[in-house]
Design a protein around this motif. Structure first.
Motif, mmCIF file in Angstrom:
data_model
loop_
_atom_site.group_PDB
_atom_site.id
_atom_site.type_symbol
_atom_site.label_atom_id
_atom_site.label_comp_id
_atom_site.label_asym_id
_atom_site.label_seq_id
_atom_site.Cartn_x
_atom_site.Cartn_y
_atom_site.Cartn_z
ATOM 1 N N THR A 120 0.830 -1.211 0.000
ATOM 2 C CA THR A 120 0.000 0.000 0.000
ATOM 3 C C THR A 120 0.860 1.255 0.000
ATOM 4 N N ALA A 121 1.961 1.227 0.765
ATOM 5 C CA ALA A 121 2.873 2.379 0.779
ATOM 6 C C ALA A 121 3.514 2.585 -0.595
ATOM 7 N N LEU A 122 3.856 1.509 -1.282
ATOM 8 C CA LEU A 122 4.415 1.620 -2.635
ATOM 9 C C LEU A 122 3.386 2.202 -3.602
ATOM 10 N N HIS A 123 2.137 1.750 -3.450
ATOM 11 C CA HIS A 123 1.046 2.273 -4.287
ATOM 12 C C HIS A 123 0.910 3.791 -4.110
ATOM 13 N N GLU A 124 0.939 4.261 -2.872
ATOM 14 C CA GLU A 124 0.825 5.703 -2.627
ATOM 15 C C GLU A 124 2.039 6.451 -3.158
ATOM 16 N N GLN A 125 3.204 5.847 -3.018
ATOM 17 C CA GLN A 125 4.426 6.490 -3.515
ATOM 18 C C GLN A 125 4.358 6.706 -5.021
ATOM 19 N N LEU A 126 3.848 5.728 -5.759
ATOM 20 C CA LEU A 126 3.819 5.810 -7.216
ATOM 21 C C LEU A 126 2.708 6.724 -7.734
ATOM 22 N N LEU B 262 2.946 0.438 11.216
ATOM 23 C CA LEU B 262 2.451 1.807 11.438
ATOM 24 C C LEU B 262 3.203 2.810 10.570
ATOM 25 N N GLY B 263 4.516 2.605 10.414
ATOM 26 C CA GLY B 263 5.278 3.491 9.548
ATOM 27 C C GLY B 263 4.826 3.410 8.100
ATOM 28 N N CYS B 264 4.523 2.189 7.635
ATOM 29 C CA CYS B 264 3.994 2.028 6.278
ATOM 30 C C CYS B 264 2.630 2.704 6.153
ATOM 31 N N ARG B 265 1.819 2.602 7.202
ATOM 32 C CA ARG B 265 0.513 3.265 7.196
ATOM 33 C C ARG B 265 0.682 4.776 7.084
ATOM 34 N N LEU B 266 1.756 5.261 7.652
ATOM 35 C CA LEU B 266 2.045 6.688 7.573
ATOM 36 C C LEU B 266 2.491 7.094 6.165
ATOM 37 N N GLY B 267 2.977 6.110 5.391
ATOM 38 C CA GLY B 267 3.417 6.386 4.025
ATOM 39 C C GLY B 267 4.894 6.180 3.790
ATOM 40 N N LEU B 268 5.583 5.516 4.741
ATOM 41 C CA LEU B 268 7.013 5.253 4.591
ATOM 42 C C LEU B 268 7.233 3.952 3.828
ATOM 43 N N CYS B 269 8.186 3.952 2.899
ATOM 44 C CA CYS B 269 8.611 2.724 2.218
ATOM 45 C C CYS B 269 9.846 2.212 2.948
ATOM 46 N N TRP B 270 9.605 1.414 3.969
ATOM 47 C CA TRP B 270 10.721 0.906 4.765
ATOM 48 C C TRP B 270 10.495 -0.552 5.104
ATOM 49 N N SER B 271 11.538 -1.191 5.651
ATOM 50 C CA SER B 271 11.451 -2.583 6.065
ATOM 51 C C SER B 271 11.998 -2.690 7.481
ATOM 52 N N ASN B 272 12.038 -3.896 8.002
ATOM 53 C CA ASN B 272 12.418 -4.063 9.414
ATOM 54 C C ASN B 272 13.217 -5.340 9.604
#
Length: 812
Positions: A86-92, A399-409
């Motif tokens: 979802t974060a990738l979708h928003e980024q694009l 939660l970070g992805c929900r915020l719009g971050l493209c990150w991993s853990n």
């Protein structure tokens, strides 16, 4: 790894079926069932009637036809969590400005929530145990609870356990975040505590009698600081004082691992048997490097090529749109950084119920007195600490992805990707987000976004991203640190178990980042050693081979290259192994393998092989008395297939299909506990490899496997694929010729001569087509001489009813 295709082409529900005898025999009077169907479920409806559910297998041609339509799971994003997709979708889909606004709007909403929940948070903390309260004093518990509900996080027990403190013993609650996997405790808490006096006496005696480590004073100072300044420990106490406070208790030996200039304390909860009391129904999965690299691949590919995209979530929901022109105009100018939680485990509380099972004990080098400290946080060294911490870090990641971050853990590391146009706002967003939740990050480790970033022990180079190139290599400092360790282990052919925490700590990224199987194989043996002994232990040849391979990769230092693309259909490789012991009595090879490689999409190109396992290899597998080695035969087929065709799919996508569960499991894990299996896996490794194959292993039912025929000499189905026959090289013996099995027609005359001198073959006749013959050729083919056997069959089950040796029918 997931299963790309269902094993059944369809299921049949049949009601009122009369059975001939036992229903388990699957013999039905009804003619409704295709041959080979499998009974999945049955229910007695009375009067001799049954309700039955059958699975109908794909036939090989149908299975292949369906498999040709499959995308590689990487391209379908099957391995990425929905919230990252979802974060990738928003980024694009959004412009740089709109993406920044979206993040700020969501963060502002959460900040407003935090203010409104301030009183509730204070009430929650008043109800906590004082020791738990001290550790969680900076966390916004009420906000966390609200956000867990807002994003519908599956881990329903997490907030309760966080507020009570995490347990070290007993069964872990199912989180719904990780894969299913069983960890079985060898004893329960009551059994452990009944033995506490005996365990305590043994550990304390060893602590008093052992010589001081060279870092003893530094470790003692660090431990005192954790108690006096940080509040993670309480003490020091004498053993008698601990008994007065806790009653029965268990000591924990504290040692340390040097990581650069830093000394990391480790608490050994295996020695005091606390780890043996932990059980779980889940297996922790760590895919951070996969996530970050494939996220980068998606962003680079779409930023470069523009156009429409379509992502499918695990729920079936489709996220689609077009890449915003602002990204395309700017090009694939990606940047990367990594955020590290500070003192990660120490931000989470230990349950007061386990204070008596985790008393840190060490000798003060100055006074020589034994000092004891009561643990208040998750210990670094507890088996339960790992999933407990990862449940929290997974929530932060989501939660970070929900915020719009493209990150991993990966444990306490959060690698994050951003386009250069919004790198500053990305940094401000993730720092403000963690501050809002109350989690501390290591400010000194957080570097600005750059085209090169050191994350998870490797260096990711995005310099070539505008041209579609992503490179990964071991960071220079890690090479300098690890190479002497590897050289010493390879030279001495032994390790000291007591030094293994340091050794494994230095190699911890081998099996998780860019080494793949070689890292897992190299670490398997050393991880299994008892780590408290100071007596050198010799490494076996397979362990040495794996370590030498890692050393070669370090010395050559070549980066691995990923070519970003929007996806391409994969190569398909099917393999099969057969083990028919009765054939040896007839002079035929008992173990045979087959393989089929299909080029991507609708390409008409295909190749196959069918051959026997050399007797020397089979004897080697049976050297320890094992006779039924079908799993090794099946894995051997996979290894032969990959090595034979590797030049075709290097740097590209590949789906492999195997019909044996044991071989599939080992291929997926990349390691095994049995030496013979590990030796085969090592044959897949190449220190010169720079463009790794994107490989995904899956299962094909035996009845659907198109390579089943070639593994038994039947090549009739290969004509349907217009497949060319190839002759592989045995990866074990390096022989260029295998014993071969060729199917022939009904006459042993001219056809036999033709088969011996050419690769002439006839399709296998139908089961009712009468007699047919097999020719077996020795290793000295084409000088066949007297090594020709003829056999005929009247049964469709490959059972030979006669064998006639034909002397001198074929002359070399």
């Amino acid at each position: 790894m997931g299963q790309p295709l269902m094993k059944w082409i369809k299921s049949l529900n049949i009601t009122g079926v009369a059975l001939d005898g036992n229903h388990e025999s699957h013999r039905f009077k009804s003619g409704l069932l295709p041959a080979g169907s499998k009974l999945l479920r049955s229910e007695n409806r009375g009067g001799g009637k049954w309700f039955c559910v059958f699975g109908v297998f794909w036939d090989p041609l149908s299975f292949v036809e369906e498999a040709r339509r499959l995308w590689h799971p990487f391209d379908s994003l099957a391995h990425l969590p929905d919230y990252l997709i979802t974060a990738l979708h928003e980024q694009l889909s959004l412009s740089p400005m709109d993406l920044t606004k979206l993040r700020l709007t969501r963060l502002k909403h959460w900040q407003d929530l935090a203010k409104s929940l301030r009183q509730k948070d204070a009430t929650m903390k008043e109800q906590l145990h004082p020791d738990v309260q001290g550790i969680l004093k900076g966390k916004h518990l009420a906000l966390l609870a609200h956000l867990v509900d807002e994003i519908q996080w599956p881990d329903a027990h997490l907030l309760h356990e966080l507020c009570q403190g995490f347990r070290l013993v007993g069964p872990a609650n199912k989180s719904g975040v990780f894969r299913a996997g069983l960890v079985v405790a060898s004893q329960d808490e009551c059994q452990l505590m009944r033995r506490a006096p005996e365990i305590r006496e043994g550990i304390l005696k060893r602590l008093e009698s052992e010589p001081m480590a060279e870092y003893a004073q530094e470790l003692c100072d660090i431990t005192r600081e954790e108690a006096d300044d940080k509040g993670w420990l309480e003490g020091p106490f004498s053993p008698d004082e601990v008994s007065d406070r806790l009653g029965e208790w268990l000591p924990v030996r504290r040692f340390a691992v040097r990581q650069g200039a830093k000394l990391r304390p480790i608490d050994d909860l295996r020695e005091n048997e606390v780890n043996s009391c932990f059980s779980s129904v889940e297996k922790v999965t760590l895919s951070a490097m996969d996530h970050v690299l494939w996220s980068a691949n998606i962003l680079v590919a779409y930023f470069r090529d523009r156009g429409a995209y379509r992502f499918t979530l695990s729920t079936g929901q489709v996220l689609s749109g077009k890449v915003h022109h602002a990204w395309s105009d700017a090009g694939a100018e990606l940047r990367m950084s990594s955020l590290d939680l500070k003192s990660a485990y120490k931000q989470l509380p230990l349950s007061p119920l386990d204070h008596n099972k985790s008393v840190v004990c060490l000798r003060n080098p100055r006074s020589m007195a034994l000092e004891c400290y009561i643990m208040k946080t998750l210990p670094f060294g507890g088996a339960a600490s790992v999933p407990s911490f990862l449940r929290c870090s997974s929530l932060i990641h989501a939660l970070g992805c929900r915020l719009g971050l493209c990150w991993s853990n990966y444990f306490d590391d959060f690698p994050v990707i951003s386009h250069s146009l919004c790198a500053s706002s990305t940094m401000a967003c993730m720092v403000g987000f963690l501050k809002l939740l109350g989690f501390d990050h290591a400010k000194e480790k957080l570097l600005p976004f750059d085209v090169k970033a050191e994350v998870l022990g490797v260096q990711v180079d995005l310099t070539g991203a505008p041209k579609g190139v992503i490179q990964v290599k071991n960071k220079d400092s890690r090479v300098a640190e690890l190479l002497p360790v590897l050289e010493a282990a390879c030279r001495d052919k032994k390790v000291i178990p007591a030094h293994l925490p340091s050794f494994v700590g230095k190699l911890q990224y081998a099996d998780a980042q860019i080494w793949g199987r070689a890292g897992r194989l190299a670490l398997h043996d050393v991880r299994a050693l008892a780590h408290t002994s100071k007596v050198p232990v010799s490494l076996d040849p397979s362990g040495l081979a794996a370590l030498n391979l890692l050393k070669e990769r370090f010395m050559r230092g070549r980066p691995r290259t990923l070519l970003a693309s929007r996806g391409e259909l994969p190569f398909l490789m099917f393999t099969d192994g057969a083990l028919e012991e009765g054939q040896a009595k007839l002079g035929l090879p008992p173990a045979t393998i087959g393989g089929l490689l299909l080029w991507p999409g609708r390409s008409q190109r295909a190749e196959y092989f069918g051959c026997a396992v050399p007797e020397t290899v089979l004897e080697m597998w049976r050297a320890d008395g094992k006779s039924h080695v079908i799993g090794l035969v099946e894995l051997y087929a996979v290894v032969v297939g990959i090595r034979t065709w590797k030049s075709y799919f290097e740097g590209r996508r590949l789906l492999t299909f195997v019909d044996n569960y044991a071989a599939l499991d080992v291929a997926i894990k990349g390691s095994a506990s049995v030496k013979q299996w590990r030796d085969l896996l090592l044959l897949l490794e190449c220190p010169d490899e720079t463009s790794p194959t994107l490989m995904w292993h899956a299962r094909v039912p035996s009845k659907s496997n198109p390579s089943d025929g070639p593994s038994r000499g039947d090549t009739s189905l290969m004509e349907s694929f217009n497949a060319k026959r190839v002759t592989p090289v045995c990866p074990v013996t390096q022989d260029a010729e295998f014993p071969a099995i060729l199917w022939l027609g009904n006459s042993p005359g001219s056809q036999l001569v033709a088969a011996a001198h050419t690769e002439f073959q006839q399709p296998r006749p139908a089961a009712c087509g009468g007699m047919w013959f097999i020719v077996t050729l020795s290793l000295c083919y084409p000088c066949v001489g007297r090594h020709v056997g003829l056999a005929y069959e009247t049964s469709p089950r490959h059972r030979f009813e006669a064998l006639v040796f034909a002397d001198d029918i074929v002359q070399s």
